[in-house]
Design an enzyme around this catalytic site. Structure first.
Site, PDB file in Angstrom:
ATOM      1  CB  SER A 142      -2.956  -0.488   1.675  1.00  0.00           C
ATOM      2  OG  SER A 142      -2.420  -1.680   1.472  1.00  0.00           O
ATOM      3  CE1 TYR A 155       1.283   1.421   4.644  1.00  0.00           C
ATOM      4  CE2 TYR A 155       0.230  -0.642   4.179  1.00  0.00           C
ATOM      5  CZ  TYR A 155       0.686   0.496   3.807  1.00  0.00           C
ATOM      6  OH  TYR A 155       0.343   0.759   2.599  1.00  0.00           O
TER       7      TYR A 155
END
Length: 260
Positions: A142, A155
């Site tokens: 990401s 995350y």
């Protein structure tokens, strides 16, 4: 050195985690169109099985927070499809909590699913991925593997770690013809992101379009959400024999987010 290529009778096999929705499903469908036989891994739920069956994908029901399920997933893929050439580590989820209040069990689960599981799957699949001399590991990281946002501590930590795992595994795999690369997308229009847009629109008093433009895409040069198919197109190239010389790469598909 001439790179090995698949024989005319050999079909490459891919395993895509988180493969029955969003980015994972788009990648699975694209690799199928590319001629691979594809297994998708997800939690064993009826709807996930339906999605896989409708698209002619082999389904592997597994919980990536469980070490034994990671091993079993590789074994079942090899039994069902006859081998394993491409591993796409895509599964993940997000949980919004400040560091001071982050539930410990949620932290453990997120780190296991998004960092430990890619390590374990790569470990258990290694012998299969190196057999042909053209194996591929593709880690879907990401933009949060590069930058941080508040309230996403687990995350962001997992995605930063996944980039480190990518680079380390690439150095270890090079002589065996196995490439290991990471894709770092910005915001992608998935059911998860659509839910985040709706939540922020409600809490901020904005329209969904304003959330996209003023919140999610504010740091980006291109003010448009990616589609899952955009990520799948890049994964298709990374998985292809043409990408044999690319390894240890962190490929940003981030709408210009990190150009600043």
């Amino acid at each position: 050195m001439t790179q090995p290529s698949p024989s005319s009778t050999e079909t490459r096999v891919a395993l895509v985690t988180g493969g029955t929705s969003g980015i994972g499903l788009a990648i699975a469908e694209r690799l199928t169109r590319d001629g691979l036989r594809v297994a998708v891994l997800d939690l064993d739920r009826p709807q996930a099985r339906v999605v896989a069956a409708e698209r002619g994908l082999a389904f592997i029901g597994a919980d990536l927070a469980r070490r034994e399920d990671c091993r079993r997933a590789v074994e079942e893929t090899v039994v069902a499809l006859g081998g394993l050439d491409v591993l796409v580590n895509n599964a993940g989820f997000q949980h919004i909590d400040p560091v001071r209040d982050f539930p410990e069990d949620t932290w453990d689960t997120m780190l296991h699913v998004m960092l430990t599981a890619p390590f374990l799957l790569s470990k258990y699949a290694w012998a299969h991925l190196t057999r042909s001399g053209q194996g591929r590991i593709i880690n879907v990281a990401s933009i949060h593997g590069h930058v941080a946002s508040p309230f996403k501590s687990a995350y962001v930590s997992a995605k930063h770690g996944l980039i480190g795992l990518t680079r380390t595994a690439a150095l270890e795999a090079g002589e065996q013809g196995l490439t290991v690369n990471a894709i770092c997308p910005g915001y992608v229009r998935t059911p998860l992101v659509e839910g985040q847009i709706a939540d922020q629109a409600r809490t901020r008093g904005l329209s969904p379009q304003e959330v996209e433009q003023k919140v999610m895409l504010e740091p980006a040069a291109i003010k448009r959400l990616l589609d899952p198919q955009d990520v799948a197109a890049l994964a298709s190239y990374v998985a292809s024999p043409a990408a044999w010389g690319m390894t240890g790469a962190v490929l940003d598909l981030d709408l210009g987010w990190t150009a600043r």
